[in-house]
Design a protein around this motif. Structure first.
Motif, PDB file in Angstrom:
ATOM      1  N   LEU A 195       3.517  -4.086   5.507  1.00 38.94           N
ATOM      2  CA  LEU A 195       2.500  -3.240   6.150  1.00 38.94           C
ATOM      3  C   LEU A 195       1.103  -3.576   5.635  1.00 38.94           C
ATOM      4  O   LEU A 195       0.127  -3.575   6.400  1.00 38.94           O
ATOM      5  CB  LEU A 195       2.817  -1.765   5.900  1.00 38.94           C
ATOM      6  CG  LEU A 195       4.078  -1.226   6.589  1.00 38.94           C
ATOM      7  CD1 LEU A 195       4.355   0.214   6.153  1.00 38.94           C
ATOM      8  CD2 LEU A 195       3.937  -1.306   8.108  1.00 38.94           C
ATOM      9  N   ALA A 196       1.011  -3.870   4.333  1.00 39.37           N
ATOM     10  CA  ALA A 196      -0.291  -4.237   3.768  1.00 39.37           C
ATOM     11  C   ALA A 196      -0.800  -5.555   4.367  1.00 39.37           C
ATOM     12  O   ALA A 196      -1.991  -5.684   4.675  1.00 39.37           O
ATOM     13  CB  ALA A 196      -0.180  -4.355   2.252  1.00 39.37           C
ATOM     14  N   LEU A 197       0.095  -6.524   4.542  1.00 38.03           N
ATOM     15  CA  LEU A 197      -0.292  -7.788   5.157  1.00 38.03           C
ATOM     16  C   LEU A 197      -0.714  -7.583   6.613  1.00 38.03           C
ATOM     17  O   LEU A 197      -1.685  -8.206   7.079  1.00 38.03           O
ATOM     18  CB  LEU A 197       0.873  -8.771   5.072  1.00 38.03           C
ATOM     19  CG  LEU A 197       1.221  -9.312   3.682  1.00 38.03           C
ATOM     20  CD1 LEU A 197       2.441 -10.212   3.764  1.00 38.03           C
ATOM     21  CD2 LEU A 197       0.044 -10.056   3.074  1.00 38.03           C
ATOM     22  N   ARG A 198      -0.017  -6.711   7.308  1.00 35.15           N
ATOM     23  CA  ARG A 198      -0.353  -6.443   8.707  1.00 35.15           C
ATOM     24  C   ARG A 198      -1.731  -5.808   8.815  1.00 35.15           C
ATOM     25  O   ARG A 198      -2.536  -6.178   9.693  1.00 35.15           O
ATOM     26  CB  ARG A 198       0.721  -5.542   9.319  1.00 35.15           C
ATOM     27  CG  ARG A 198       0.528  -5.257  10.791  1.00 35.15           C
ATOM     28  CD  ARG A 198       1.667  -4.412  11.295  1.00 35.15           C
ATOM     29  NE  ARG A 198       1.498  -4.099  12.722  1.00 35.15           N
ATOM     30  CZ  ARG A 198       2.313  -3.340  13.430  1.00 35.15           C
ATOM     31  NH1 ARG A 198       3.387  -2.796  12.824  1.00 35.15           N
ATOM     32  NH2 ARG A 198       2.101  -3.103  14.701  1.00 35.15           N
ATOM     33  N   ARG A 199      -1.992  -4.859   7.931  1.00 31.68           N
ATOM     34  CA  ARG A 199      -3.302  -4.198   7.937  1.00 31.68           C
ATOM     35  C   ARG A 199      -4.397  -5.182   7.573  1.00 31.68           C
ATOM     36  O   ARG A 199      -5.496  -5.153   8.139  1.00 31.68           O
ATOM     37  CB  ARG A 199      -3.284  -3.036   6.952  1.00 31.68           C
ATOM     38  CG  ARG A 199      -4.575  -2.237   6.909  1.00 31.68           C
ATOM     39  CD  ARG A 199      -4.451  -1.063   5.991  1.00 31.68           C
ATOM     40  NE  ARG A 199      -5.667  -0.287   5.946  1.00 31.68           N
ATOM     41  CZ  ARG A 199      -5.839   0.807   5.194  1.00 31.68           C
ATOM     42  NH1 ARG A 199      -4.823   1.245   4.426  1.00 31.68           N
ATOM     43  NH2 ARG A 199      -6.978   1.447   5.219  1.00 31.68           N
ATOM     44  N   ARG A 200      -4.109  -6.080   6.635  1.00 31.90           N
ATOM     45  CA  ARG A 200      -5.079  -7.085   6.228  1.00 31.90           C
ATOM     46  C   ARG A 200      -5.402  -8.026   7.368  1.00 31.90           C
ATOM     47  O   ARG A 200      -6.557  -8.434   7.560  1.00 31.90           O
ATOM     48  CB  ARG A 200      -4.537  -7.853   5.028  1.00 31.90           C
ATOM     49  CG  ARG A 200      -5.448  -8.950   4.501  1.00 31.90           C
ATOM     50  CD  ARG A 200      -4.804  -9.587   3.279  1.00 31.90           C
ATOM     51  NE  ARG A 200      -5.653 -10.610   2.720  1.00 31.90           N
ATOM     52  CZ  ARG A 200      -5.667 -11.884   3.126  1.00 31.90           C
ATOM     53  NH1 ARG A 200      -4.849 -12.271   4.115  1.00 31.90           N
ATOM     54  NH2 ARG A 200      -6.481 -12.781   2.570  1.00 31.90           N
ATOM     55  N   ALA A 201      -4.366  -8.404   8.142  1.00 28.90           N
ATOM     56  CA  ALA A 201      -4.576  -9.321   9.254  1.00 28.90           C
ATOM     57  C   ALA A 201      -5.437  -8.717  10.352  1.00 28.90           C
ATOM     58  O   ALA A 201      -6.158  -9.412  11.058  1.00 28.90           O
ATOM     59  CB  ALA A 201      -3.227  -9.756   9.819  1.00 28.90           C
ATOM     60  N   ARG A 202      -5.355  -7.384  10.508  1.00 27.78           N
ATOM     61  CA  ARG A 202      -6.138  -6.717  11.557  1.00 27.78           C
ATOM     62  C   ARG A 202      -7.574  -6.446  11.149  1.00 27.78           C
ATOM     63  O   ARG A 202      -8.425  -6.168  11.991  1.00 27.78           O
ATOM     64  CB  ARG A 202      -5.468  -5.387  11.900  1.00 27.78           C
ATOM     65  CG  ARG A 202      -4.153  -5.563  12.650  1.00 27.78           C
ATOM     66  CD  ARG A 202      -3.541  -4.195  12.940  1.00 27.78           C
ATOM     67  NE  ARG A 202      -2.325  -4.318  13.761  1.00 27.78           N
ATOM     68  CZ  ARG A 202      -1.585  -3.277  14.138  1.00 27.78           C
ATOM     69  NH1 ARG A 202      -1.951  -2.049  13.762  1.00 27.78           N
ATOM     70  NH2 ARG A 202      -0.522  -3.464  14.883  1.00 27.78           N
TER      71      ARG A 202
END
Length: 203
Positions: A195-202
């Motif tokens: 989830l942290a990686l997903r948020r970072r990508a956005r």
């Protein structure tokens, strides 16, 4: 698309691998504990042994034994159950034995917490069990020192109610639950990092 952060990813991967490894280790420990419980169940029918005043680990648990208490000291009561399943108070006493050691004896079950049974000492026969352990629960999980043993009198002494017999439930076997916890922690860590990686990508 942002590049995958190398160092945080390595750290999280190592942490997850460690947690999975701990879960697998607990599953292995469960198998060892089940084998040990099988051996302990057989101890009930084995010949009597001398009471292991110095402690001999689980190998002596539930074996029939006896000792001569020349002088009972430190009589005390702790919550417990009698042989018929009723509630009561375990009456414990210390008995000096060889080499300055002290053996703990459970005399029987009292009906009241303020009972003062009169017992100065004598011959005690019964089975070997765990003595009360004052270590905190969390500490006991990681403290590998063997638990102290005591002699549970059968028949009971000092006019007290009968003690319960050998009980395998006194030996903890929570390794499956511990394994599940470690696997759960590993899964939660993986989800949180994803989830942290997903948020970072956005962002």
């Amino acid at each position: 698309m942002k590049r995958l952060p190398i160092i945080p990813t390595i750290i999280v991967a190592i942490a997850i691998a460690v947690m999975i490894g701990l879960g697998v280790w607990q599953l292995q420990r469960r198998g060892e504990k089940e084998a040990a419980l099988t051996r302990l169940a057989a101890n009930v029918e084995r010949p009597p042994i001398a009471f292991p005043a110095a402690g001999s680990g689980n190998a002596a648990l539930f074996r029939r034994s006896s000792l001569t208490c020349s002088r009972a000291t430190n009589l005390r009561l702790e919550g417990g159950r009698s042989a018929d399943g009723g509630t009561g108070w375990r009456v414990l006493a210390d008995c000096p034995v060889e080499a300055g050691r002290v053996a703990v004896v459970q005399l029987g079950i009292a009906g009241k917490p303020d009972a003062r049974p009169a017992w100065a000492g004598g011959v005690v026969t019964g089975h070997i069990s765990y003595a009360p352990d004052a270590r905190p629960l969390l500490s006991a999980l990681y403290d590998r020192r063997p638990r102290a043993l005591m002699l549970v009198a059968n028949p009971p002494l000092a006019g007290l109610r009968a003690n319960p017999g050998p009980d395998l439930s006194a030996v903890p076997n929570n390794h499956l639950a511990y394994a599940g916890q470690w696997f759960l922690f590993a899964g939660i860590a993986a989800v949180i990092y994803a989830l942290a990686l997903r948020r970072r990508a956005r962002s």
